[in-house]
Design an enzyme around this catalytic site. Structure first.
Site, PDB file in Angstrom:
ATOM      1  N   HIS A   9      -0.442  -7.010 -10.183  1.00 26.82           N
ATOM      2  CA  HIS A   9       0.078  -6.841 -11.553  1.00 26.82           C
ATOM      3  C   HIS A   9       0.994  -8.003 -11.931  1.00 26.82           C
ATOM      4  O   HIS A   9       1.838  -8.411 -11.137  1.00 26.82           O
ATOM      5  CB  HIS A   9       0.855  -5.525 -11.578  1.00 26.82           C
ATOM      6  CG  HIS A   9       1.225  -5.057 -12.931  1.00 26.82           C
ATOM      7  ND1 HIS A   9       2.533  -4.979 -13.350  1.00 26.82           N
ATOM      8  CD2 HIS A   9       0.477  -4.633 -13.969  1.00 26.82           C
ATOM      9  CE1 HIS A   9       2.575  -4.520 -14.592  1.00 26.82           C
ATOM     10  NE2 HIS A   9       1.329  -4.298 -14.985  1.00 26.82           N
ATOM     11  N   LYS A  69     -13.104  -0.852 -32.760  1.00 26.56           N
ATOM     12  CA  LYS A  69     -12.650  -2.253 -32.785  1.00 26.56           C
ATOM     13  C   LYS A  69     -11.744  -2.566 -31.591  1.00 26.56           C
ATOM     14  O   LYS A  69     -11.817  -3.639 -31.003  1.00 26.56           O
ATOM     15  CB  LYS A  69     -11.939  -2.551 -34.104  1.00 26.56           C
ATOM     16  CG  LYS A  69     -12.855  -2.374 -35.302  1.00 26.56           C
ATOM     17  CD  LYS A  69     -12.152  -2.657 -36.596  1.00 26.56           C
ATOM     18  CE  LYS A  69     -13.053  -2.280 -37.763  1.00 26.56           C
ATOM     19  NZ  LYS A  69     -12.443  -2.606 -39.047  1.00 26.56           N
TER      20      LYS A  69
HETATM   21  P1  NAI Z   1       4.184  -2.908 -28.338  1.00 27.49           P
HETATM   22  O1  NAI Z   1       3.366  -1.801 -28.932  1.00 27.49           O
HETATM   23  O2  NAI Z   1       5.613  -2.644 -28.075  1.00 27.49           O
HETATM   24  O3  NAI Z   1       4.102  -4.194 -29.281  1.00 27.49           O
HETATM   25  C1  NAI Z   1       2.907  -4.896 -29.534  1.00 27.49           C
HETATM   26  C2  NAI Z   1       3.164  -6.117 -30.406  1.00 27.49           C
HETATM   27  O4  NAI Z   1       3.213  -5.710 -31.755  1.00 27.49           O
HETATM   28  C3  NAI Z   1       4.495  -6.820 -30.133  1.00 27.49           C
HETATM   29  O5  NAI Z   1       4.288  -7.943 -29.322  1.00 27.49           O
HETATM   30  C4  NAI Z   1       5.008  -7.225 -31.507  1.00 27.49           C
HETATM   31  O6  NAI Z   1       4.904  -8.618 -31.681  1.00 27.49           O
HETATM   32  C5  NAI Z   1       4.107  -6.537 -32.470  1.00 27.49           C
HETATM   33  N1  NAI Z   1       4.890  -5.682 -33.362  1.00 27.49           N
HETATM   34  C6  NAI Z   1       5.291  -4.420 -33.111  1.00 27.49           C
HETATM   35  N2  NAI Z   1       5.963  -3.935 -34.162  1.00 27.49           N
HETATM   36  C7  NAI Z   1       5.986  -4.915 -35.104  1.00 27.49           C
HETATM   37  C8  NAI Z   1       6.514  -5.019 -36.429  1.00 27.49           C
HETATM   38  N3  NAI Z   1       7.158  -4.024 -37.016  1.00 27.49           N
HETATM   39  N4  NAI Z   1       6.347  -6.173 -37.099  1.00 27.49           N
HETATM   40  C9  NAI Z   1       5.696  -7.192 -36.521  1.00 27.49           C
HETATM   41  N5  NAI Z   1       5.160  -7.154 -35.287  1.00 27.49           N
HETATM   42  C10 NAI Z   1       5.309  -6.031 -34.593  1.00 27.49           C
HETATM   43  O7  NAI Z   1       3.511  -3.422 -27.002  1.00 27.49           O
HETATM   44  P2  NAI Z   1       2.611  -2.635 -25.941  1.00 27.49           P
HETATM   45  O8  NAI Z   1       1.212  -2.606 -26.423  1.00 27.49           O
HETATM   46  O9  NAI Z   1       3.255  -1.338 -25.606  1.00 27.49           O
HETATM   47  O10 NAI Z   1       2.710  -3.606 -24.669  1.00 27.49           O
HETATM   48  C11 NAI Z   1       3.934  -3.715 -23.954  1.00 27.49           C
HETATM   49  C12 NAI Z   1       3.822  -4.698 -22.804  1.00 27.49           C
HETATM   50  O11 NAI Z   1       2.964  -4.190 -21.825  1.00 27.49           O
HETATM   51  C13 NAI Z   1       3.293  -6.081 -23.139  1.00 27.49           C
HETATM   52  O12 NAI Z   1       4.254  -7.009 -22.649  1.00 27.49           O
HETATM   53  C14 NAI Z   1       2.008  -6.198 -22.333  1.00 27.49           C
HETATM   54  O13 NAI Z   1       1.747  -7.504 -21.838  1.00 27.49           O
HETATM   55  C15 NAI Z   1       2.320  -5.271 -21.207  1.00 27.49           C
HETATM   56  N6  NAI Z   1       1.108  -4.810 -20.524  1.00 27.49           N
HETATM   57  C16 NAI Z   1       0.809  -5.387 -19.326  1.00 27.49           C
HETATM   58  C17 NAI Z   1      -0.282  -4.965 -18.625  1.00 27.49           C
HETATM   59  C18 NAI Z   1      -0.612  -5.604 -17.331  1.00 27.49           C
HETATM   60  O14 NAI Z   1      -1.472  -5.088 -16.634  1.00 27.49           O
HETATM   61  N7  NAI Z   1      -0.002  -6.714 -16.945  1.00 27.49           N
HETATM   62  C19 NAI Z   1      -1.155  -3.880 -19.118  1.00 27.49           C
HETATM   63  C20 NAI Z   1      -0.769  -3.388 -20.428  1.00 27.49           C
HETATM   64  C21 NAI Z   1       0.345  -3.818 -21.088  1.00 27.49           C
END
Ligand code: NAI
Length: 349
Positions: A116, A224
């Protein structure tokens, strides 16, 4: 509990080092985790240390990996992580991609056989800080139904993107391709609260509001999101000759086994397209346009992606980062791990 980023990084480094990672690698992992906490992405910060420590202690992460880097074409390469710490391998691979994109205009670097690697924003932000566009994609353990399906097939397969504007500002998004993270379902379970019927499905593939009946998560935007997570799996799994789809290893099933995960970095140098100066100016202009565009009822302002996390990071640099007490207590304790994760598949619990 509020801590400085530096203190948090040191505590995490010490714990990971005690678990068995070399000092260098422990520091590399801690840096990615501290980055996530500083930006408010706590799901990928300090709260993961105990899981990593258990996996390291049980042999599921190679503590003396032999990394190899092979250039496979003018703009392509494969970085083999030998199942060492994913954060460290993905970081070194991004450094190589940055170098290659500076020289050749574009770089596609596959990162094979890693564990990871945490929050992908860390890697793409490095590209943006080097005046390049960064894209990073990676596989994760199967917990999402394909559109129309009733069984988990894909992981939460995240996509991250960053592009530099003027000064230190950049656009950055980093998102799982699921409506909600698995952690949110666990949180609802712990509070015995219903969840939205848009998050997940039960064993029959029916949307459910009961967090205890969740058998799989739903992709963002129906079909999508499903095709986007497929693209991530193709580019970071099949393209690199790795296990794909529901054959991707599980995070919690057997902590003694290596995970063999894949990640792909794509780095583009704006210099070989519209020119760096023009590109950065237009990114800044688009940020300003978005901030100035008319907000919908209930919104104060339209934010550009990454704006709120960057603001949180600045605020946390002054006031400290909020860490859950139990996580802090674990970090300062002598405990390496509490045997809390092995064979406790998140789905089953
Ligand atoms: P999240 O749902 O908190 O945010 C997703 C993106 O949406 C953000 O980067 C942000 O730029 C944008 N965003 C959110 N609200 C916004 C707003 N009001 N206005 C403008 N932009 C907005 O993120 P999520 O999907 O929960 O992911 C969290 C972390 O989990 C990420 O860092 C991801 O890389 C990590 N992750 C890592 C995995 C791995 O296996 N390494 C697997 C799945 C997720």
């Amino acid at each position: 509990m509020k801590v400085t980023k530096q203190e948090l990084r040191e505590l995490m480094k010490t714990k990971l080092n005690k678990a068995g990672l070399s000092e260098d690698h422990a520091e590399g992992v801690a840096d990615v985790l501290a980055h996530a906490d500083a930006r408010g992405v706590h799901s990928h910060g300090a709260m993961r240390v105990e899981y990593y420590a258990e996996r390291i202690a049980k042999g599921g992460i190679n503590t003396s990996p032999i990394f190899t880097y092979e250039k496979t074409g003018p703009c392509s390469a494969i970085f083999d992580g030998d199942n060492g710490a994913g954060h460290v391998a993905a970081n070194l691979a991004m450094d190589e991609a940055i170098k290659m994109a500076k020289e050749n205009g574009i770089a596609v670097v596959g990162v094979r056989r890693i564990s990871h690697s945490g929050a992908l924003s860390y890697f793409v932000e490095k590209a943006a800080q080097a005046n390049l566009i960064g894209i990073s994609l990676c596989q994760s353990d199967p917990m999402v139904v394909p559109y129309g399906g009733a069984e988990p097939y894909y992981g939460t397969n995240p996509i991250a993107f960053a592009a530099p504007g003027n000064g230190e500002d950049h656009i950055l998004f980093d998102m799982a391709t699921t409506v909600q993270a698995w952690g949110k379902v666990l949180h609802a379970r712990s509070k015995n609260e219903p969840i939205s019927d848009t998050w997940a499905v039960d064993v029959n593939g029916e949307p459910t509001t009961d967090p205890f009946k969740v058998n799989a998560l739903l992709p963002i935007a129906g079909p999508k999101g499903y095709v986007l997570m497929m693209m991530v799996d193709v580019l970071s799994g099949i393209l690199l000759g790795l296990p794909f789809g529901n054959k991707v290893s599980s995070m919690y099933e057997d902590l003694t086994e290596y995970r063999n995960l894949g990640q792909l970095h794509i780095v583009i140098n704006p210099e070989v397209f519209t020119g760096l100066r023009n590109f950065k100016q237009n990114i800044t202009d688009t940020m300003v346009d978005l901030n100035n565009s008319k907000p919908a009822p209930g919104f104060k302002q339209v934010s550009y992606p990454g704006q709120r996390s960057a603001a949180r990071e600045k605020e946390n640099a002054v006031n400290g980062i909020d860490i859950v007490d139990a996580v802090y207590d674990y970090l300062i304790s002598d405990v390496i791990h509490n045997n809390a994760y092995d064979n406790k598949n998140a789905f089953a619990k």
